[in-house]
Design an enzyme around this catalytic site. Structure first.
Site, PDB file in Angstrom:
ATOM      1  N   ASP A 236       0.836  -1.209   0.000  1.00 26.71           N
ATOM      2  CA  ASP A 236       0.000   0.000   0.000  1.00 26.71           C
ATOM      3  C   ASP A 236       0.870   1.259   0.000  1.00 26.71           C
ATOM      4  O   ASP A 236       2.090   1.207   0.211  1.00 26.71           O
ATOM      5  CB  ASP A 236      -0.902  -0.037   1.240  1.00 26.71           C
ATOM      6  CG  ASP A 236      -2.242   0.639   1.002  1.00 26.71           C
ATOM      7  OD1 ASP A 236      -2.336   1.464   0.078  1.00 26.71           O
ATOM      8  OD2 ASP A 236      -3.179   0.341   1.756  1.00 26.71           O
TER       9      ASP A 236
ATOM     10  N   ASP B  34     -11.164   2.010  -2.441  1.00 23.60           N
ATOM     11  CA  ASP B  34     -11.695   1.727  -1.104  1.00 23.60           C
ATOM     12  C   ASP B  34     -13.211   1.858  -1.093  1.00 23.60           C
ATOM     13  O   ASP B  34     -13.849   1.601  -0.076  1.00 23.60           O
ATOM     14  CB  ASP B  34     -11.090   2.695  -0.073  1.00 23.60           C
ATOM     15  CG  ASP B  34      -9.684   2.288   0.305  1.00 23.60           C
ATOM     16  OD1 ASP B  34      -9.278   1.161  -0.029  1.00 23.60           O
ATOM     17  OD2 ASP B  34      -8.977   3.104   0.927  1.00 23.60           O
TER      18      ASP B  34
HETATM   19  C1  GLA Z   1      -5.812   1.808   2.171  1.00 26.37           C
HETATM   20  C2  GLA Z   1      -6.243   0.607   1.349  1.00 26.37           C
HETATM   21  C3  GLA Z   1      -7.225  -0.228   2.128  1.00 26.37           C
HETATM   22  C4  GLA Z   1      -6.602  -0.662   3.426  1.00 26.37           C
HETATM   23  C5  GLA Z   1      -6.136   0.545   4.218  1.00 26.37           C
HETATM   24  C6  GLA Z   1      -5.357   0.132   5.431  1.00 26.37           C
HETATM   25  O1  GLA Z   1      -6.846   2.716   2.337  1.00 26.37           O
HETATM   26  O2  GLA Z   1      -6.784   1.011   0.132  1.00 26.37           O
HETATM   27  O3  GLA Z   1      -7.624  -1.340   1.370  1.00 26.37           O
HETATM   28  O4  GLA Z   1      -5.530  -1.519   3.148  1.00 26.37           O
HETATM   29  O5  GLA Z   1      -5.312   1.387   3.426  1.00 26.37           O
HETATM   30  O6  GLA Z   1      -4.907   1.197   6.147  1.00 26.37           O
END
Ligand code: GLA
Length: 700
Positions: free
Chosen positions: A444, A502
């Protein structure tokens, strides 16, 4: 003597004229032609008013000035800051059927630009370029395009995408500019508007027919795409990575590689150009053992428990996942030291002793015994000010002397330009992968870069990813950046999936997924069944609708199965089984997108002889009865057997179906290809938020 050189794919041709004096000049960038015995440009281009005495026709590597008034291929300065004009004085051109390489040397500045254009499997052209300093003085490169091509005068519209976190890939449709159109990103990542790419469409071009150009730059940092009108009557389209001011300095003898760019040209509309882009991206993928295995169904812990980790709870989640038929369990954010919320812990890549007193090994064992793979979330490019790593190395964050360090999501960006930092991160990740049987990382990156680390920051990240892939070739990686903030072909050689947003709301996903597919193939598109109401939007959708929309990509589940009632849990297990049955047709194959009447959108994926068709309705219909759905791809086959596999909808509110659809659910019904293409497949009545899924098999 001039020479005409052509590079041809099945659908398109790039034709050049090599003039020993003027260099390599464009003759054609469009649909496939046989150049034949072409008269040279010198005979075609008579004098024009207020023009240079010596004709300047569009060069493949245009200089900055000297009679060329369009955009230059590169902008440079000498060591003392004086602007340099790159104007090649010597050209080497080598070509065969599949590729052309031109090396243009400027004896005045010592600069050399080398470009290779190669025809790709699937028909796209790949542009790979680099700049060398063959002079005796240092040179700074201010800007350098990876690709610059002419667009024909009858180009009409630009399709590009914009976006933000939770609202990725909103399609924008604009006319070709009278002056200049630009799409610039300055956030240090390619961004939530998707890859640095665009489509240019000719008059009347739609999904299935008409002239379409699609360009994407294989780059994960800042970029500039530009379309500029020339008073000659055409446009130039250019794509380049943007570096920080003064960042690219070439000492004598030094070389700088530019990111690659992919150009697709098709007469088959947006779908034709998209299919070429997919093929080119597939050729860049590095699967473990060189081959894509069936994309395993994920369960991702994030929306199931956020930061609320404890070993027993996660084990319960894993057991519930296994019962559903999940194949890979991904432990998301919250597993490492001090990470109880997003205010601390990034950089301290060891299991949190409170949540996992015995480390991750026991959990890994359980997951493996349950028959699943174990995947782990990491965010290596970030550092929390509240972390042991930051306390030990405050100088490892990107920062400017005398300036504040603006945090976002309470975190700072690690300086990936530094080799010692990359060594440290490699050692941490390598240790995790060696100690625990982890076969998957979700990588990420959760903030924009401020201050910027320039292009070297992006290269540092690519470098670390490459090193990790080389050391652990069996480990797959998912690219993520606050959802879909860094899903681009620059990441493709290192990753095997992208998390697309997300926002898991299935209605929101329909548009985003189309944007994703414009450049990247569906097997890379992480698409999950989330909870209802959706956490990002608060909207509720039936499980069937959520699952059907997610089934078009690489399926995952992002909820706690124990929180579902028995009916929904059983339904989810059925959809997982459905995806496993059909994933061989959904991935690695040709995608067609289209719009039906009355707001219906459709998508077909599969081989030439067998396809799944998803007819997706997000809003209520205006008409009493649905119109038949025209499927232009069907015309190539004489006859199809069509079955109705499912109508994914709210079960208690389904609409009555015409008898044909009951029949089609039991036995395939035959239609000719021309009927499906021109008259259309009869469609069942659908309410809002439903998907009708058909299987089409070529009838022998
Ligand atoms: C980002 C990702 C999510 C999750 C969060 C964790 O927003 O897109 O899928 O992994 O971080 O903090």
């Amino acid at each position: 003597m001039t020479r005409v050189i052509g590079l041809h794919s099945t659908e398109a041709s790039l034709v050049f004229e090599h003039d020993p004096q003027a260099g390599l000049l464009w003759r054609h960038c469009g649909l496939r032609v046989a150049p034949g015995d072409l008269p040279p440009l010198s005979q075609l281009r008579g004098p024009a008013t207020f023009a240079m005495d010596a004709d300047v026709s569009l060069p493949v590597l245009p200089p900055a000035g000297l009679g060329w008034f369009g955009p230059a291929i590169l902008a440079a300065r000498s060591g003392d800051g004086a602007p340099l004009i790159f104007a090649p004085t010597a050209w080497d051109v080598a070509s065969d059927e599949r590729q052309l390489t031109v090396t243009a040397r400027d004896s005045v500045t010592g600069l050399e630009y080398t470009l290779t254009i190669a025809v790709q499997e699937g028909g796209a052209f790949r542009f790979s370029a680099g700049i060398a300093n063959r002079g005796t003085q240092p040179v700074s490169i201010d800007a350098a395009a990876s690709l610059q091509v002419p667009l024909p005068a009858d180009a009409r519209r630009i399709i590009a995408w914009r976006g933000r976190h939770n609202a990725e890939l909103t399609e924008c449709n604009e006319p070709l500019p009278q002056h200049r159109w630009e799409r610039i990103t300055r956030r240090g990542i390619s961004g939530h508007g998707g890859p640095p790419g665009l489509y240019v469409l000719g008059d009347g071009t739609g999904w299935h027919a008409g002239l379409a150009y699609a360009v994407q730059l294989a780059w994960s940092g800042d970029s500039r795409l530009a379309v500029e009108r020339d008073d000659e009557g055409y446009w130039t389209l250019s794509a380049e990575a943007v570096a920080a001011a003064g960042e690219i300095r070439l000492d004598p003898g030094a070389h700088h590689r530019l990111p690659e760019a992919i150009l697709a040209i098709s007469s088959q509309g947006r779908n034709g150009a998209m299919q070429q882009q997919h093929a080119a991206v597939r050729a860049m993928l590095c699967w473990p053992d060189g081959i894509m295995r069936p994309r395993p169904v994920h369960l991702n812990s994030w929306e199931a428990c956020y930061f609320d980790h404890d070993a027993a709870r996660i084990e319960r989640l894993a057991r519930a996942a296994a019962m559903l038929g999940i194949e890979r369990f991904v432990l998301d954010d919250g597993w490492f030291k001090g990470r109880r919320n997003d205010a601390a812990g990034l950089g301290d890549w060891e299991p949190d002793p409170l949540a996992y007193p015995d480390g991750l090994a026991p959990l890994a064992r359980t997951i493996t015994e349950l028959g699943m793979e174990f995947g782990l979330w990491v965010e290596p490019e970030m550092i929390s000010p509240d972390s042991d790593l930051y306390r030990a190395h405050p100088d490892w964050a990107l920062a400017l002397p005398g300036r504040a360090r603006p945090t976002a999501r309470n975190q700072l960006v690690i300086d990936m330009r530094r080799a010692d930092v990359r060594d440290h991160l490699f050692a941490c990740l390598d240790a995790i992968l060696r100690e625990v049987p982890i076969t998957y990382l979700k990588w990420d990156q959760n903030r924009d870069h401020a201050p910027s680390g320039g292009a070297a920051q992006t290269r540092g990240t690519h470098d670390l990813l490459a090193r990790l892939r080389a050391a652990h070739p069996a480990v797959e990686i998912e690219g993520c950046a606050g959802g879909g903030g860094r899903a681009d072909a620059g990441m493709v050689p290192f990753v095997h999936r992208f998390w697309s947003s997300d926002n898991i709301d299935a209605v929101a996903r329909v548009g985003m997924q189309r944007g994703f597919l414009a450049f990247l193939p569906p097997e890379l598109m992480g698409s999950h069944v989330g909870a209802s109401p959706a956490h990002a939007t608060g909207r509720s959708q039936s499980l069937a609708f959520r699952a059907a929309v997610a089934s078009t990509g690489h399926l995952g589940v992002e909820l706690d199965p124990d929180a579902l009632d028995d009916t929904d849990r059983a339904e989810l297990a059925r959809w997982i089984a459905f995806y496993k049955t059909w994933r061989h047709l959904l991935h690695g194959t040709r995608v067609n997108l289209g719009d039906g009447a009355d707001g219906l959108r459709w998508q077909a994926q599969g081989s030439e002889s067998e396809k799944l068709l998803f007819a997706i309705r997000t809003a209520p219909p205006q008409d009493r009865r649905p119109q038949p759905l025209r499927l232009p791809f069907a015309a190539l086959t004489e006859s199809w057997s069509v079955s109705l596999l499912a109508v994914a909808e709210q079960p208690e509110h389904g609409l009555p179906r015409a008898p044909l659809f009951g029949r089609m659910a039991q036995h395939p019904v035959a239609f000719t290809g021309s009927w499906l293409a021109e008259a259309g497949l009869p469609m069942p009545c659908q309410k809002a938020e439903s998907v009708a899924i058909f299987r089409l098999a070529a009838a022998s």
